[in-house]
Write an enzyme that holds these catalytic residues in place. Structure first.
Site, PDB file in Angstrom:
ATOM      1  N   LYS A 299       0.817  -1.216   0.000  1.00 31.69           N
ATOM      2  CA  LYS A 299       0.000   0.000   0.000  1.00 31.69           C
ATOM      3  C   LYS A 299       0.850   1.266   0.000  1.00 31.69           C
ATOM      4  O   LYS A 299       0.462   2.280  -0.599  1.00 31.69           O
ATOM      5  CB  LYS A 299      -0.939   0.010   1.208  1.00 31.69           C
ATOM      6  CG  LYS A 299      -1.811  -1.225   1.348  1.00 31.69           C
ATOM      7  CD  LYS A 299      -2.653  -1.480   0.123  1.00 31.69           C
ATOM      8  CE  LYS A 299      -3.541  -2.706   0.316  1.00 31.69           C
ATOM      9  NZ  LYS A 299      -4.273  -3.080  -0.901  1.00 31.69           N
TER      10      LYS A 299
ATOM     11  N   GLU B  99      -2.374   7.345   7.799  1.00 29.98           N
ATOM     12  CA  GLU B  99      -2.906   8.348   6.881  1.00 29.98           C
ATOM     13  C   GLU B  99      -4.085   9.075   7.534  1.00 29.98           C
ATOM     14  O   GLU B  99      -4.727   8.557   8.454  1.00 29.98           O
ATOM     15  CB  GLU B  99      -3.323   7.735   5.536  1.00 29.98           C
ATOM     16  CG  GLU B  99      -4.508   6.816   5.581  1.00 29.98           C
ATOM     17  CD  GLU B  99      -4.870   6.250   4.215  1.00 29.98           C
ATOM     18  OE1 GLU B  99      -3.975   6.138   3.346  1.00 29.98           O
ATOM     19  OE2 GLU B  99      -6.048   5.886   4.022  1.00 29.98           O
TER      20      GLU B  99
ATOM     21  N   ARG C 142      -6.954  -6.983  -9.757  1.00 24.69           N
ATOM     22  CA  ARG C 142      -7.690  -8.196 -10.115  1.00 24.69           C
ATOM     23  C   ARG C 142      -9.086  -7.806 -10.566  1.00 24.69           C
ATOM     24  O   ARG C 142      -9.456  -6.632 -10.558  1.00 24.69           O
ATOM     25  CB  ARG C 142      -7.804  -9.122  -8.906  1.00 24.69           C
ATOM     26  CG  ARG C 142      -8.413  -8.410  -7.684  1.00 24.69           C
ATOM     27  CD  ARG C 142      -8.802  -9.367  -6.599  1.00 24.69           C
ATOM     28  NE  ARG C 142      -9.145  -8.719  -5.351  1.00 24.69           N
ATOM     29  CZ  ARG C 142     -10.291  -8.100  -5.079  1.00 24.69           C
ATOM     30  NH1 ARG C 142     -11.240  -8.026  -6.022  1.00 24.69           N
ATOM     31  NH2 ARG C 142     -10.525  -7.549  -3.909  1.00 24.69           N
TER      32      ARG C 142
END
Length: 503
Positions: free
Chosen positions: A116, A200, A292
């Protein structure tokens, strides 16, 4: 084009890929575990290969066994579906070493975007806004606290290799930080094998909006519009729709171009989804990239007419994208409800078991992707998703009305499901106005569902009260002529004021 494709997955997504292959005149092979010997995907495929015990580690997550089965089948390509090995670089690499095409992005892309923090760096380098926070893993607790102080509380602590809400914690102030960090690190390690986390900024009442992209091996990238995914519970998507009721053409163009920039920057190939959070001031920020096929891909297919799974296979076979960006047209509106084998009255606890009776919905604009049949068993070992119910309409209101009808028709007996929960959402005034955000469900859970399910005795009492009120008011009977346990209590309760007080 490939002559034979293996599907390294199970359930409804395996059936979905089989259907796409049949349309392309491709033979199919599937793998199955001990728990799935009687599953529909085993019956529908041309060939099937047993790969082990029910536990995922012994079957659907066992790379060696799946590669062995793929070689034995003589397939030229493997489609991973979603979940399981779909985003595991080692599986893509194993396919390549064995001379088998992996229907998905290259292993290098899976590695980079699966991290990430690296994904945030890629987006930032491409000039796409990212949520304020760390651009490297926090190696020490003090480092995480320092980042949190820089961006300001509240913040989210996230696992670097996380997903699906695991390893994610909301921290409202510094006092909570140390305890939460240790908990998040432990969960990250147990779920993903690594303790690394990052911090974050938490965006209150933000919307979760994702863009579906397709990219061929020649570097051409297009997007197929957005999906609104803000109806979530604990960061797990429950309902998706397209187009977003929040979106306008200007914002759509900006976000779509940003999604394409990220895909091009990392050399993306095949189908993928770039996910964003949009704040109340219409500022958007990159969240992550799902490398995906998405669970909710079918609603994009319904409004664009483009079969995403067939495009995946064509891209993997080396074909160029047949569409340019200007060819992508959005027609109407589509909504998807994820039907899970969970008890919404019991904190969404899993509800494995045998389906004793099944009635599927139908009608104009209704699509149901499922592997269920009467007598099938829902195992305890796998994800509780058992069906995807989608509706299309010329307008959002028409799609919602069709969804209401479809949910009323949809009956699954023998296990608990989330169908009653979805019915409540479809009647919610704020949802009908499109006034939604990622905390929408968590903020109003008490309103959406009672604290506990009604017992058989309470249902009987409810029936008696209704009968009495019918006699007094001389109104038309509200209860259909069927067994009382099948009556929709939501419909009944919504028609009689003060019923719970009476009981």
């Amino acid at each position: 084009m490939f002559k034979k494709v293996m599907i390294a997955n199970r359930g409804e997504i395996a059936i979905r890929v089989i259907r796409a292959c049949k349309e392309l005149a491709i033979k199919t092979a599937v793998v199955f575990s001990e728990a799935d010997a009687e599953s529909l995907h085993v019956r529908y495929a041309d060939e099937c290969y047993f790969i082990g015990a029910a536990e995922p580690s012994q079957s659907y997550l066992n790379i060696e066994k799946i590669i062995e089965a793929a070689k034995k089948s003589g397939c030229e390509a493997v489609h991973p579906g979603y979940g399981f090995l779909s985003q595991i670089p080692a599986f893509a690499e194993a396919c390549t070493r064995s001379g088998i095409e992996f229907i998905g992005p290259p292993a290098e892309v899976l590695k980079r975007m699966g991290n990430k923090v690296e994904a945030r760096k890629a987006a930032s380098e491409a000039g796409v806004p990212v949520i304020p926070g760390g651009l490297k893993p926090a190696s020490r607790i003090e480092e995480a606290i320092e980042t949190a102080e820089e961006v300001g509380f509240p913040v989210l602590v996230k696992a670097v290799y996380g997903g699906g809400g695991k390893g994610m914690r909301l921290v409202k102030n510094e006092d909570e930080m140390r305890h939460v960090l240790e908990t998040a690190m432990l969960e990250a390690e147990s779920s993903f094998g690594k303790r690394e986390i990052y911090v974050e900024k938490f965006l209150p009442r933000a919307r979760h909006i994702e863009f579906q992209i397709l990219a061929d091996k020649k570097g051409k990238v297009i997007h197929l519009g957005e999906r609104e995914c803000s109806i979530q519970r604990r960061y797990q998507k429950l309902i998706e729709e397209t187009p977003s009721p929040f979106m306008d053409e200007e914002l759509r163009e900006k976000m779509g171009e940003s999604a394409k920039k990220i895909a091009k920057a990392v050399g993306y190939v095949n189908a993928g989804t770039v996910e964003f959070l949009v704040d109340q001031n219409r500022n958007y920020y990159f969240l992550e990239m799902n490398t995906r096929l998405q669970v909710e891909h079918l609603i994009t297919e319904m409004v664009t007419g483009i079969d995403i799974v067939k495009e995946q296979i064509k891209i993997a076979a080396g074909e160029r994208l047949a569409y340019k960006q200007r060819d992508v047209k959005i027609r109407g509106h589509a909504i998807n409800c994820r039907i899970n084998a969970e008890d919404p009255y019991n904190n969404f606890a899993p509800s494995p078991g045998t389906v004793t009776n099944l009635r599927l919905p139908g009608g104009p604009g209704v699509r149901i992707d499922t592997h269920l049949y009467t007598g099938c068993t829902i195992p305890v070992f796998y994800d509780p998703l058992i069906a995807k119910l989608s509706t299309w309409g010329l307008s959002r209101l028409e799609a919602i009305r069709r969804m209401r009808n479809a949910l009323e028709e949809f009956s699954i007996e023998g296990v608990k499901t989330t169908i009653p929960f979805h019915k409540r959402i479809m009647d919610d005034e704020d949802f009908l106005k499109g006034d939604i955000h990622v905390s929408f469900v968590d903020e109003r859970m008490r309103k959406l569902l009672p604290e506990k399910a009604l017992t058989e005795e309470e249902i009987a009492a409810l029936t008696a009260v209704l009968a009495n009120q019918k006699a007094e008011a001389k109104v038309k009977a509200l209860i259909p002529r069927r067994a009382y346990k099948e009556v929709s209590l939501w419909k009944v309760a919504s028609r009689i004021k003060g019923l719970r007080r009476t009981l």
